[in-house]
Design an enzyme around this catalytic site. Structure first.
Site, PDB file in Angstrom:
ATOM      1  N   LYS A 151      53.449  72.528  29.152  1.00  0.00           N
ATOM      2  CA  LYS A 151      52.032  73.130  29.314  1.00  0.00           C
ATOM      3  C   LYS A 151      51.774  73.903  28.248  1.00  0.00           C
ATOM      4  O   LYS A 151      52.629  74.740  27.577  1.00  0.00           O
ATOM      5  CB  LYS A 151      51.864  73.627  30.715  1.00  0.00           C
ATOM      6  CG  LYS A 151      52.184  72.625  31.892  1.00  0.00           C
ATOM      7  CD  LYS A 151      51.181  71.208  31.795  1.00  0.00           C
ATOM      8  CE  LYS A 151      51.947  70.036  32.337  1.00  0.00           C
ATOM      9  NZ  LYS A 151      51.255  69.664  33.737  1.00  0.00           N
TER      10      LYS A 151
HETATM   11  C1  LIG Z   1      51.697  69.016  34.925  1.00  0.00           C
HETATM   12  C2  LIG Z   1      50.912  68.493  36.090  1.00  0.00           C
HETATM   13  C3  LIG Z   1      50.993  68.726  37.402  1.00  0.00           C
HETATM   14  C4  LIG Z   1      52.258  69.050  37.753  1.00  0.00           C
HETATM   15  O1  LIG Z   1      52.826  70.211  37.498  1.00  0.00           O
HETATM   16  P1  LIG Z   1      54.473  70.755  37.578  1.00  0.00           P
HETATM   17  O2  LIG Z   1      54.492  71.956  37.562  1.00  0.00           O
HETATM   18  O3  LIG Z   1      55.214  69.609  36.941  1.00  0.00           O
HETATM   19  O4  LIG Z   1      54.598  70.491  38.981  1.00  0.00           O
HETATM   20  C5  LIG Z   1      50.007  68.585  38.319  1.00  0.00           C
HETATM   21  N1  LIG Z   1      48.822  67.782  37.730  1.00  0.00           N
HETATM   22  C6  LIG Z   1      48.492  67.661  36.405  1.00  0.00           C
HETATM   23  C7  LIG Z   1      47.153  67.178  36.013  1.00  0.00           C
HETATM   24  C8  LIG Z   1      49.774  67.880  35.774  1.00  0.00           C
HETATM   25  O5  LIG Z   1      49.451  67.793  34.412  1.00  0.00           O
END
Ligand SMILES: *Cc1c(COP(=O)(O)O)cnc(C)c1O
Length: 373
Positions: free
Chosen positions: A180
């Site tokens: 992210k």
């Molecule tokens: C990465 C992501 C998640 C999950 O986040 P985590 O921290 O990996 O649990 C949920 N929704 C979207 C759209 C994502 O890109």
């Protein structure tokens, strides 16, 4: 190998983490509190509550807005499955909506046909770091009294008409997974202006514990969804350079666009006029005639990592078995799932490498086009 994504970890992060380790105070404490404050100032939102992942954030957000067993929650079909998994985890049923091919976000014009009297909430996903069409979604939510939980997992800093996403609905959920825009390794954040929701989430993330006159009581069967101070320390260091990292992502996207915009066998990402795209992912759509997985293999042979961007969730086994939905209703999602390609995007990616990557793509596409199945 040019990686698809690489977290930017430098001396700042290492020093901050070392301080926490030396303090011997590792669990949720002062650093988590500071990190929450930094994010809430950045988003201009009243309450931020750090949790252990983006998925934990979605799970608690749904519980906090009161989604229960038997309720229905509207979710875009093209996303990371965690969005829908959170709905299933609270015992509710997922109602999938197809996406728009330009934004890769939920098609707001197709939401109303999915609303029944059981509908309770709607989760717009700001896919790849671009905002969903929030005015339309908020209007529908008001009309049918639905709670809006924004999945801003890949969209910290994304804007919709000048407002940061994740602060427009009732609750916003962010992820700090290593892929992210900023990372804490694993981690998440819940943002809200609603005091009741903030209180409820704080209790649920910490085993259901509530302190009453200094005495601990357990008022819910809660979770351990806490973030550690080690993770928060990384996040604090990352937030110091968020602006530079964000600006650079935009430069990379512009550079990709420059080399790929005239390529007829693929479509470059579209920036919707209503907001600011932060390019968590640079995602192109290949022409229908091209086998994406061949292209991905060819790129790998040339030392360039790439991957599919997101999943058509209705056709993953759990959802296929439970809902048996007709593919016809999710054509854009299926197309993106089959023909979408995420390209390398990270702060340390040299702008000079973009031309090389684009040349590889063009060669691979031609090869893929000749070897269609
Ligand atoms: C990465 C992501 C998640 C999950 O986040 P985590 O921290 O990996 O649990 C949920 N929704 C979207 C759209 C994502 O890109």
């Amino acid at each position: 190998m040019i990686r698809l994504s690489l977290p930017y970890i430098k001396r700042d992060e290492i020093e901050e983490v070392t301080k926490v380790l030396n303090s011997r105070y590792l669990v949720q404490g002062e650093k988590v509190r500071q990190f929450e404050e930094i994010i809430s100032r950045y988003l201009r939102v009243k309450y931020c509550i750090a949790v252990s992942s983006g998925t934990a954030a979605l799970h608690l957000a749904l519980l906090a807005v009161g989604v229960k067993k038997g309720d229905e929650v509207i979710v875009p079909d093209f996303t990371f499955p965690a969005t829908a998994n959170a709905v299933e985890l609270v015992g509710a049923n997922t109602k999938f909506v197809d996406i728009n091919l330009d934004s890769f976000c939920m098609d707001a014009d197709r939401i109303e046909e999915k609303i029944t009297e059981k509908a309770k909430a709607i989760i717009p996903v700001h896919e790849f770091g671009q905002s969903a069409d929030m005015d339309k979604i908020m209007d529908i939510a008001r009309k049918y009294k639905l709670k809006v939980v924004e999945d801003a997992a890949c969209a910290l800093g994304t804007e919709y008409k000048g407002e940061k996403v994740g602060t427009i609905g009732k609750v916003g959920c962010f992820s700090f997974h290593a892929r992210k825009p900023i990372t804490t390794g694993e981690g998440g954040m819940i943002a809200t202006n609603n005091e009741e929701i903030a209180k409820k989430v704080r209790i649920l993330r910490n085993h259901g514990e509530k302190s009453i006159n200094g005495k601990a009581d357990f008022v819910e069967a809660g979770f351990n969804y806490r973030m550690t101070d080690i993770q928060a320390a990384i996040g604090i260091a990352q937030m110091k350079k968020i602006k530079e990292m964000m600006d650079y992502r935009k430069q990379i996207a512009d550079e990709y666009n420059k080399f790929l915009k005239d390529e007829t066998l693929l479509t470059i990402p579209c920036e919707k006029g209503y907001g600011k795209h932060i390019y968590q992912t640079y995602h192109v759509l290949l022409h229908n005639s091209i086998n994406r997985d061949f292209v991905k293999e060819k790129l790998k042979e040339n030392g360039v990592e790439s991957n599919l961007g997101a999943y058509a969730v209705h056709c993953q086994s759990y959802y296929r078995n439970k809902y048996k939905l007709n593919d016809e209703n999710f054509q854009n999602s299926l197309y993106s799932y089959k023909k979408g390609l995420a390209l390398p995007m990270y702060y340390e990616l040299d702008l000079k490498e973009i031309k090389f990557i684009c040349d590889c793509i063009k060669k691979s596409i031609l090869w893929g086009d000749k070897n269609k199945i």
